[in-house]
Design a protein around this motif. Structure first.
Motif, mmCIF file in Angstrom:
data_model
loop_
_atom_site.group_PDB
_atom_site.id
_atom_site.type_symbol
_atom_site.label_atom_id
_atom_site.label_comp_id
_atom_site.label_asym_id
_atom_site.label_seq_id
_atom_site.Cartn_x
_atom_site.Cartn_y
_atom_site.Cartn_z
ATOM 1 N N VAL A 115 28.625 36.884 45.338
ATOM 2 C CA VAL A 115 29.644 36.589 44.436
ATOM 3 C C VAL A 115 31.011 37.260 44.999
ATOM 4 O O VAL A 115 30.990 37.998 46.099
ATOM 5 C CB VAL A 115 29.755 38.172 43.473
ATOM 6 C CG1 VAL A 115 29.403 39.002 44.015
ATOM 7 C CG2 VAL A 115 30.512 37.940 42.342
ATOM 8 N N ALA A 116 32.356 36.494 44.828
ATOM 9 C CA ALA A 116 33.848 37.527 45.391
ATOM 10 C C ALA A 116 33.992 37.523 44.144
ATOM 11 O O ALA A 116 34.085 37.392 43.365
ATOM 12 C CB ALA A 116 34.428 36.154 45.964
ATOM 13 N N LEU A 117 35.321 38.184 44.215
ATOM 14 C CA LEU A 117 36.322 38.782 43.359
ATOM 15 C C LEU A 117 36.849 37.413 43.043
ATOM 16 O O LEU A 117 36.957 36.598 43.435
ATOM 17 C CB LEU A 117 37.528 39.771 43.415
ATOM 18 C CG LEU A 117 36.897 40.880 43.970
ATOM 19 C CD1 LEU A 117 37.610 41.550 44.380
ATOM 20 C CD2 LEU A 117 36.232 41.450 42.112
ATOM 21 N N GLY A 118 37.215 37.093 41.670
ATOM 22 C CA GLY A 118 38.437 36.134 41.367
ATOM 23 C C GLY A 118 39.454 36.677 40.291
ATOM 24 O O GLY A 118 39.656 37.906 39.694
ATOM 25 N N ILE A 119 40.876 35.522 40.019
ATOM 26 C CA ILE A 119 41.537 36.091 38.628
ATOM 27 C C ILE A 119 41.312 34.698 37.972
ATOM 28 O O ILE A 119 42.083 33.740 37.970
ATOM 29 C CB ILE A 119 42.967 36.132 39.669
ATOM 30 C CG1 ILE A 119 42.949 37.279 40.668
ATOM 31 C CG2 ILE A 119 44.000 36.479 38.939
ATOM 32 C CD1 ILE A 119 44.244 37.639 41.709
ATOM 33 N N SER A 143 40.877 40.440 36.893
ATOM 34 C CA SER A 143 40.531 40.439 37.815
ATOM 35 C C SER A 143 38.456 41.079 37.674
ATOM 36 O O SER A 143 38.910 41.812 37.070
ATOM 37 C CB SER A 143 40.863 40.856 39.104
ATOM 38 O OG SER A 143 40.356 40.787 40.529
ATOM 39 N N GLN A 144 37.915 40.369 38.303
ATOM 40 C CA GLN A 144 36.732 40.594 38.235
ATOM 41 C C GLN A 144 35.994 39.334 38.830
ATOM 42 O O GLN A 144 36.712 38.417 39.531
ATOM 43 C CB GLN A 144 36.176 40.656 36.913
ATOM 44 C CG GLN A 144 34.631 40.515 36.408
ATOM 45 C CD GLN A 144 34.471 42.242 36.800
ATOM 46 O OE1 GLN A 144 34.275 42.185 37.924
ATOM 47 N NE2 GLN A 144 34.146 43.563 35.682
ATOM 48 N N GLY A 148 39.790 31.687 42.742
ATOM 49 C CA GLY A 148 38.085 31.632 42.701
ATOM 50 C C GLY A 148 37.825 32.748 43.607
ATOM 51 O O GLY A 148 36.242 32.922 43.005
ATOM 52 N N SER A 149 37.810 33.081 45.097
ATOM 53 C CA SER A 149 37.901 34.274 45.862
ATOM 54 C C SER A 149 38.803 34.508 46.342
ATOM 55 O O SER A 149 39.545 34.214 47.335
ATOM 56 C CB SER A 149 36.856 32.989 46.781
ATOM 57 O OG SER A 149 36.382 33.804 47.845
ATOM 58 N N ILE A 150 38.207 36.011 46.060
ATOM 59 C CA ILE A 150 39.422 36.777 46.752
ATOM 60 C C ILE A 150 38.468 37.765 47.954
ATOM 61 O O ILE A 150 37.799 38.640 47.677
ATOM 62 C CB ILE A 150 40.073 37.784 46.126
ATOM 63 C CG1 ILE A 150 40.849 37.180 45.170
ATOM 64 C CG2 ILE A 150 40.930 39.028 46.656
ATOM 65 C CD1 ILE A 150 41.620 37.992 43.690
#
Length: 277
Positions: free
Chosen positions: A125-129, A191-192, A212-214
């Motif tokens: 998983v990664a963070l997204g917005i 963001s989640q 899609g990826s932070i």
């Protein structure tokens, strides 16, 4: 003399077990078997990972795994007491012995690993917005001077607090509350975990995950009470070899594919046998 030494060892173990007010968890597998059920903490409002359907039944990617744990540990896939948790309450539920295992999209972080024990991972998983199509957020810099919605106790809250303190965060306890706030316009974006955002955006036309990826790629894993080596070892064996080499792809097809369709590559989400590729 032997009885005396044995008594001293038992007393020492008891003192160690309750040092700092924490209960010993090493024998939890036997306690689980005596209880005839395993208590597993899951989300009730994080579709499609952990949620309650219209019939009041727990469903989702984490829940599918939970049933397999119960089957292999107790011989009955329904020998589970599902305990609803919020993101910020996951650690507390383990520390206070309210659950045996957390399967609530729990991202592994160094800080969390200091207070709980993580088993092998089963997701990436990664963070997204996510933001409204009418006012899309395509770069983090666009959030300066605006409000970003996050959920308390999540990696999103930690990441933006540490790396972007100039961005105002609007925090909610519940996942459903946070998404309702986004719909109501109480923030410019939310963001989640990107895995959740992809699914939510598909089900909510008018919103898109344009970032899609932070940050770094992280993993999601089961968690047990700190020091519960017996249950931790059992979970690691279960993930690495007990459930077979394609279990989580089967889980993906049953729970995530109906939501994602062909918009997400399963290999970007699934981790088999605890090995991240």
């Amino acid at each position: 003399m032997k009885k005396f030494i044995f008594g001293v060892l038992v007393l020492a173990a008891a003192v160690s077990a309750f040092a700092g007010g924490k209960k010993e968890a090493v024998n939890s597998i036997e306690k689980i078997k005596q209880a005839g059920k395993v208590r597993i903490g899951v989300f009730a409002d994080k579709h499609p990972f952990g949620y309650v359907d219209a019939q009041g039944t727990f469903q989702g990617y984490d829940v599918y795994f939970a049933h397999r744990i119960a089957k292999d540990l107790l011989g009955d896939e329904n020998a589970i007491e599902f305990v609803t948790v919020e993101p910020a309450s996951r650690v507390e539920h383990l520390e206070s012995d309210k659950v045996d295992i957390i399967l609530a999209n729990f991202t592994v972080t160094p800080a969390r690993a200091e207070v709980v024990d993580f088993a092998l991972p089963y997701m990436k998983v990664a963070l997204g917005i996510v933001s409204p199509d009418s006012a899309p957020i395509t770069e983090i810099s666009q959030l300066e001077g605006k409000k970003l919605i996050v959920i308390k106790g999540t990696t999103a809250e930690t990441y933006f607090t540490e790396h972007y303190p100039q961005i105002e965060l609007v925090k909610f306890d519940q996942i459903s509350e946070a998404f309702n706030a986004l719909k109501d316009g109480r923030g410019a974006a939310l963001s989640q975990d990107n895995t959740l955002l992809f699914a939510w955006a598909i089900q909510n036309p008018g919103f898109s995950t344009r970032i899609g990826s932070i940050g770094s790629l992280d993993t999601i894993a089961p968690a047990v009470q700190k020091g519960n080596q017996a249950l931790l070892a059992w979970l690691n064996q279960e993930i690495s070899s007990g459930i077979g080499p394609n279990f989580f792809h089967d889980d993906y097809r049953a729970t995530l594919l109906p939501v994602y369709g062909d918009t997400v590559d399963p290999e970007s989400v699934v981790v088999e046998q605890g090995v991240v590729k």
